[in-house]
Every structure is written in structure tokens, then in C-alpha cells.
Write a protein that holds these residues in place. Structure first.
Motif, mmCIF file in Angstrom:
data_model
loop_
_atom_site.group_PDB
_atom_site.id
_atom_site.type_symbol
_atom_site.label_atom_id
_atom_site.label_comp_id
_atom_site.label_asym_id
_atom_site.label_seq_id
_atom_site.Cartn_x
_atom_site.Cartn_y
_atom_site.Cartn_z
ATOM 1 N N GLU A 1 74.695 121.466 125.968
ATOM 2 C CA GLU A 1 74.195 122.781 126.346
ATOM 3 C C GLU A 1 72.686 122.742 126.526
ATOM 4 O O GLU A 1 71.973 122.056 125.801
ATOM 5 C CB GLU A 1 74.565 123.815 125.284
ATOM 6 N N THR B 1 68.983 127.799 125.062
ATOM 7 C CA THR B 1 68.947 129.162 125.585
ATOM 8 C C THR B 1 67.518 129.662 125.750
ATOM 9 O O THR B 1 66.658 129.434 124.893
ATOM 10 C CB THR B 1 69.720 130.104 124.646
ATOM 11 N N PHE C 1 69.981 136.556 128.348
ATOM 12 C CA PHE C 1 70.062 135.196 127.829
ATOM 13 C C PHE C 1 70.411 134.248 128.962
ATOM 14 O O PHE C 1 71.473 134.372 129.569
ATOM 15 C CB PHE C 1 71.118 135.128 126.725
ATOM 16 N N CYS C 2 69.506 133.311 129.238
ATOM 17 C CA CYS C 2 69.751 132.297 130.252
ATOM 18 C C CYS C 2 70.295 131.062 129.542
ATOM 19 O O CYS C 2 69.711 130.598 128.554
ATOM 20 C CB CYS C 2 68.465 131.957 130.993
ATOM 21 N N LYS C 3 71.414 130.556 130.057
ATOM 22 C CA LYS C 3 72.101 129.450 129.398
ATOM 23 C C LYS C 3 72.566 128.435 130.432
ATOM 24 O O LYS C 3 72.616 128.723 131.621
ATOM 25 C CB LYS C 3 73.304 129.972 128.616
ATOM 26 N N LYS D 1 74.986 124.417 130.846
ATOM 27 C CA LYS D 1 75.826 123.372 130.267
ATOM 28 C C LYS D 1 75.980 122.253 131.296
ATOM 29 O O LYS D 1 76.186 122.518 132.485
ATOM 30 C CB LYS D 1 77.185 123.967 129.925
#
Length: 144
Positions: free
Chosen positions: A15, A18, A99-101, A103
Motif C-alpha cells: 500500500e 495515505t 484520503f488519497c490511497k 496499492k
């Protein structure tokens, strides 16, 4: 910016750390000035409400820039974004955390370059993916 990320340090399924943003009406007015998008739904609460919106909404391209920051902060100065795309599926609201995420979904070498494909997105405080996307980046290898 974080320390330099190297190709060998990354695995499929990892990941991206964040990135939390809290867009304000002032920031949206500044973005409007820079982008030329002066639609009042992005800075005038009364107007936004009169249009049936729940409040001031964040510009889609601003959210895309936050996702770009997520990736550039993660890959470091020697990493390169080769492609990034996003799609606006739900509205994100001003004065609420977003929230910027991301993977890692694929890792491969091609023509001497070290590639990562990533799923990226911005979500609201309810955990809903509002702006999904993809990113393709290259990273340096430690051996180089």
C-alpha cells in the motif's frame, strides 16, 4: 517528500502511505483562480445548496492533483510518473477530510525500466471510493 523508493523495496500488494487532505473554501477559490473554473458550486455554499448539492464540492482536477502528490511523495525524486488517470465518481466536500490511497497491482521490468502499476483513489470520511484511478510509475533499482 519521503526517502527514495527503490524497485527492490516494493512488492505487489504493498500500500502507498495515505495522504490526508482537508480542502477549504479558500483553497478552492485559489484553485479556481489558477484553473479558470469559477463554477460557484466550488466556493459558494448557498449557491451549491440551491443546486441540490449538500454543500461546496471539491474540483475534480484538484483531487487528481492530490492523488498525484500521493504518488510523487511516495516514489521520491528519482521515480517518474509515466501515466496517471482518475475518474470522478462521487463528490468530495470542502471542509471534510479526504484520503488519497494506493496499492501496487503489478511489478515488471521492460526495456531496462522498472515499472509499477498501481490502483489509486481518493475516498471520503465514510471510506467510499469517490475518485478511482490508475498510475504507472518507474523506479530506480539499487543496483544501478
Amino acid at each position: 517528500m519521503a526517502k527514495q523508493l527503490y524497485y527492490e523495496d516494493v512488492r505487489v500488494g504493498d500500500e502507498v502511505p495515505t495522504l490526508v487532505k482537508h480542502p477549504t473554501p479558500k483553497q478552492l477559490v485559489m484553485w479556481a483562480g489558477a484553473s479558470g473554473d469559477y463554477n460557484p458550486i466550488h466556493y459558494d455554499k448557498d449557491f451549491a445548496l440551491s443546486q441540490g448539492l449538500p454543500g461546496i464540492i471539491v474540483h475534480g482536477p484538484l483531487v487528481a492533483s492530490f492523488i498525484t502528490q500521493l504518488i510523487t511523495d511516495w516514489i521520491g525524486e528519482l521515480g517518474t510518473i509515466r501515466r496517471l488517470s482518475t475518474t470522478n465518481r462521487r463528490m468530495l466536500m470542502a471542509k471534510e477530510d479526504l484520503f488519497c490511497k494506493g496499492k501496487v497491482t503489478r511489478k515488471y521490468d521492460e526495456k531496462g525500466e522498472h515499472y509499477l502499476e498501481c490502483e489509486v483513489w481518493a475516498e471520503n470520511s465514510k471510506g467510499e471510493k469517490c475518485v478511482p484511478g490508475t498510475a504507472l510509475v518507474t523506479l530506480p533499482a539499487r543496483a544501478n
